[in-house]
Design an enzyme around this catalytic site. Structure first.
Site, PDB file in Angstrom:
ATOM      1  N   GLU A 283      -7.811  36.826  47.723  1.00  0.00           N
ATOM      2  CA  GLU A 283      -7.240  37.382  46.827  1.00  0.00           C
ATOM      3  C   GLU A 283      -5.822  37.055  46.164  1.00  0.00           C
ATOM      4  O   GLU A 283      -5.339  36.924  45.120  1.00  0.00           O
ATOM      5  CB  GLU A 283      -7.222  38.961  46.850  1.00  0.00           C
ATOM      6  CG  GLU A 283      -8.431  39.829  46.087  1.00  0.00           C
ATOM      7  CD  GLU A 283      -8.348  41.134  46.328  1.00  0.00           C
ATOM      8  OE1 GLU A 283      -9.454  41.810  45.722  1.00  0.00           O
ATOM      9  OE2 GLU A 283      -7.170  41.844  46.093  1.00  0.00           O
ATOM     10  N   HIS A 304     -23.412  30.225  68.046  1.00  0.00           N
ATOM     11  CA  HIS A 304     -24.974  29.827  68.210  1.00  0.00           C
ATOM     12  C   HIS A 304     -25.571  30.187  66.713  1.00  0.00           C
ATOM     13  O   HIS A 304     -26.628  30.136  66.605  1.00  0.00           O
ATOM     14  CB  HIS A 304     -25.617  30.981  69.006  1.00  0.00           C
ATOM     15  CG  HIS A 304     -25.111  30.624  70.408  1.00  0.00           C
ATOM     16  ND1 HIS A 304     -25.779  30.038  71.344  1.00  0.00           N
ATOM     17  CD2 HIS A 304     -23.716  31.028  70.930  1.00  0.00           C
ATOM     18  CE1 HIS A 304     -25.041  29.931  72.475  1.00  0.00           C
ATOM     19  NE2 HIS A 304     -23.866  30.437  72.346  1.00  0.00           N
ATOM     20  N   LYS A 418     -16.260  44.056  37.006  1.00  0.00           N
ATOM     21  CA  LYS A 418     -16.082  45.491  36.801  1.00  0.00           C
ATOM     22  C   LYS A 418     -16.435  45.472  35.141  1.00  0.00           C
ATOM     23  O   LYS A 418     -17.077  46.418  34.835  1.00  0.00           O
ATOM     24  CB  LYS A 418     -14.650  46.015  36.763  1.00  0.00           C
ATOM     25  CG  LYS A 418     -14.184  46.102  38.257  1.00  0.00           C
ATOM     26  CD  LYS A 418     -12.629  46.721  38.326  1.00  0.00           C
ATOM     27  CE  LYS A 418     -12.140  46.361  39.518  1.00  0.00           C
ATOM     28  NZ  LYS A 418     -10.933  46.873  39.953  1.00  0.00           N
TER      29      LYS A 418
HETATM   30  O1  PA5 Z   1      -5.405  44.277  47.131  1.00  0.00           O
HETATM   31  C1  PA5 Z   1      -5.836  44.763  46.130  1.00  0.00           C
HETATM   32  O2  PA5 Z   1      -5.099  45.093  45.143  1.00  0.00           O
HETATM   33  C2  PA5 Z   1      -7.238  45.275  46.095  1.00  0.00           C
HETATM   34  O3  PA5 Z   1      -8.049  44.665  47.067  1.00  0.00           O
HETATM   35  C3  PA5 Z   1      -7.141  46.861  46.057  1.00  0.00           C
HETATM   36  O4  PA5 Z   1      -6.685  47.165  47.243  1.00  0.00           O
HETATM   37  C4  PA5 Z   1      -8.605  47.462  45.895  1.00  0.00           C
HETATM   38  O5  PA5 Z   1      -9.147  46.828  44.549  1.00  0.00           O
HETATM   39  C5  PA5 Z   1      -8.672  48.833  45.683  1.00  0.00           C
HETATM   40  O6  PA5 Z   1      -7.935  49.287  44.628  1.00  0.00           O
HETATM   41  P1  PA5 Z   1      -7.137  50.771  44.501  1.00  0.00           P
HETATM   42  O7  PA5 Z   1      -6.520  51.056  45.748  1.00  0.00           O
HETATM   43  O8  PA5 Z   1      -6.409  50.783  43.094  1.00  0.00           O
HETATM   44  O9  PA5 Z   1      -8.475  51.619  44.413  1.00  0.00           O
END
Ligand code: PA5
Length: 443
Positions: A283, A304, A418
């Site tokens: 990310e 494996h 989303k």
């Molecule tokens: O690193 C990030 O910002 C994301 O992976 C969030 O942690 C994830 O989308 C969950 O978001 P939230 O804590 O707002 O529900």
């Protein structure tokens, strides 16, 4: 970085260390992209000096008094993977099947998927146990945890009554915004704040990770101390800063065509370190058409399955092995008078020695196969070292993404699925997108 010697020249590595040191200074001086999300940098020192651990401890004790033996931790992405990683790494692999009395509640995770079967099966377990819940969402609006929380909240309220439910639910969310914040205020839940300047995937050392880890029975102060040691080591503007070295080498290798980095461990308990690391790097770096693709394997099992590709497939791979130098337990392979399995050559050796030789043999084979090898090692698998690993990878990630030229702290690409999902589920406000997506599906 001996496992990279045959792939890079000294001068090239020096050049990238220079780049990494410049990136470190951008991070330290907070002059780079996403500089409003740097609150994680000093979390170990700040948290150790705060009362956060005491507040988590108060909840742990309260729930133990109530006899809680199952805590459902709801969250996704950065609001889930750090705690899951720590609980998996520190727990007895088969602890729940052993007859010994449990001193800490079992931790199960929900809200990290939308599988109906998963949620139903989790609720089967909840019905048999004394349940409490920690719901974690920074935005307070993420669909997956919100759906799971609606189901778990209704169940806890029906079973224990609304007043008692408020004692069995803790929320970890934003200080001011989001549906979870308003709901938690209205119901009177105990709550913890995720600061604005800490993004989800950098939040394991906030209540997001620390509360579930403490509820599982682990020493979060030791974890913070390990992270603090790494905070100091990774803050040094010097060539021996481990985060600088790792960030430099992986970027150099990337520029030589190694587009995929595999995090390798020979300890099954570290499977979720790989999952946490993939989210952190995927990310943070995968944007603007750039980024090393993060993958992970657990050996020897994956030798494996994935071993063939790693040894012989497309030569776009590099590996980083996380080594645990000392195992917690001891098991020696005995001699057998008949030796029908031909294993007497191993008699007297520890199983872990075989594991170490498997690791060394694999690394040498992979170097021969054109896969550069980086190494990260810890003395043993405990809270202290896990805290150090978390901080090390976070700091290296910030440096690495700045070398790459991307903002490590946003995730614009995550919105695309989303939007489609909301349009398909006909969420109010998405009418136009719903019409468009339905037309698209007819074609
Ligand atoms: O690193 C990030 O910002 C994301 O992976 C969030 O942690 C994830 O989308 C969950 O978001 P939230 O804590 O707002 O529900």
């Amino acid at each position: 970085m001996g496992g990279c010697n045959s792939f890079v020249k000294d001068a090239e590595y020096k050049e990238y260390v220079g780049k990494a040191l410049s990136a470190l200074s951008v991070l330290e001086n907070e002059t780079g992209a996403g500089n409003d999300f740097l609150g994680w940098k000093h979390l170990p020192s700040l948290t150790l000096a705060s009362r956060l651990v005491d507040s988590c401890e108060a909840i742990r004790k309260d729930w133990l008094t109530k006899g809680v033996d199952l805590v459902v931790v709801i969250g996704i992405g950065g609001s889930y993977l750090g705690a899951k990683c720590a609980v998996e790494a520190l727990s007895h692999t088969f602890g729940r099947s052993l007859s010994a009395k449990k001193v800490a509640p079992e931790i199960v995770f929900a809200g990290n998927n939308l599988s109906e079967d998963y949620l139903c099966e989790m609720m089967d377990l909840a019905r048999e146990r004394n349940v409490a819940c920690v719901v974690i969402s920074k935005s307070g609006t993420t669909t997956e945890p919100a759906v799971a929380f609606r189901i778990v909240k209704q169940y806890i309220e029906q079973r224990y009554g609304r007043e008692e439910a408020a004692q069995r639910i803790v929320a970890v969310t934003d200080a001011k915004r989001g549906a979870l914040k308003s709901l938690s205020d209205q119901e009177g839940y105990r709550s913890f704040v995720i600061e604005d300047n800490v993004g989800g995937r950098f939040s394991v050392l906030t209540p997001v990770g620390l509360l579930p880890i403490m509820l599982a029975g682990y020493d979060v102060k030791a974890m913070l101390k390990g992270a603090l040691e790494m905070e100091q080591a990774c803050g040094r503007p010097a060539e021996n800063n481990p985060a600088v070295q790792y960030a430099a080498m992986r970027n150099l290798l990337y520029n030589k065509g190694k587009k995929v980095e595999i995090l390798v461990s020979f300890q099954p308990k570290l499977q979720y370190l790989g999952e946490w690391w993939k989210q952190l790097y995927g990310e943070s770096e995968g944007k603007d058409g750039k980024g090393i693709f993060p993958a992970s394997v657990i050996c020897t099992t994956d030798l494996h399955s994935m071993g063939q590709y790693i040894q012989d497939g497309e030569r776009i791979l590099m590996e980083t092995t996380v080594t645990v130098n000392n195992s917690e337990r001891s098991l020696v392979i005995e001699s057998d008078s008949q030796n029908l399995d031909g294993l007497n050559f191993l008699a007297g050796k520890h199983v872990e020695e075989c594991n170490r030789m498997a690791q060394l043999g694999t690394q040498l084979a992979h170097i021969d196969g054109g896969v550069p090898q980086m190494n990260v090692s810890v003395d043993k698998l405990d809270e202290f070292n896990l805290g150090g690993l978390f901080y090390f990878f976070e700091k290296a990630c910030g440096i690495s993404a700045y070398i790459l030229g991307v903002n490590p702290f946003n995730q614009p690409g995550v919105e695309a699925y989303k939007k489609n999902m909301f349009a398909l589920l006909e969420k109010p406000g998405y009418e136009e997108q719903t019409r468009a997506i339905q037309e698209r599906l007819k074609k």
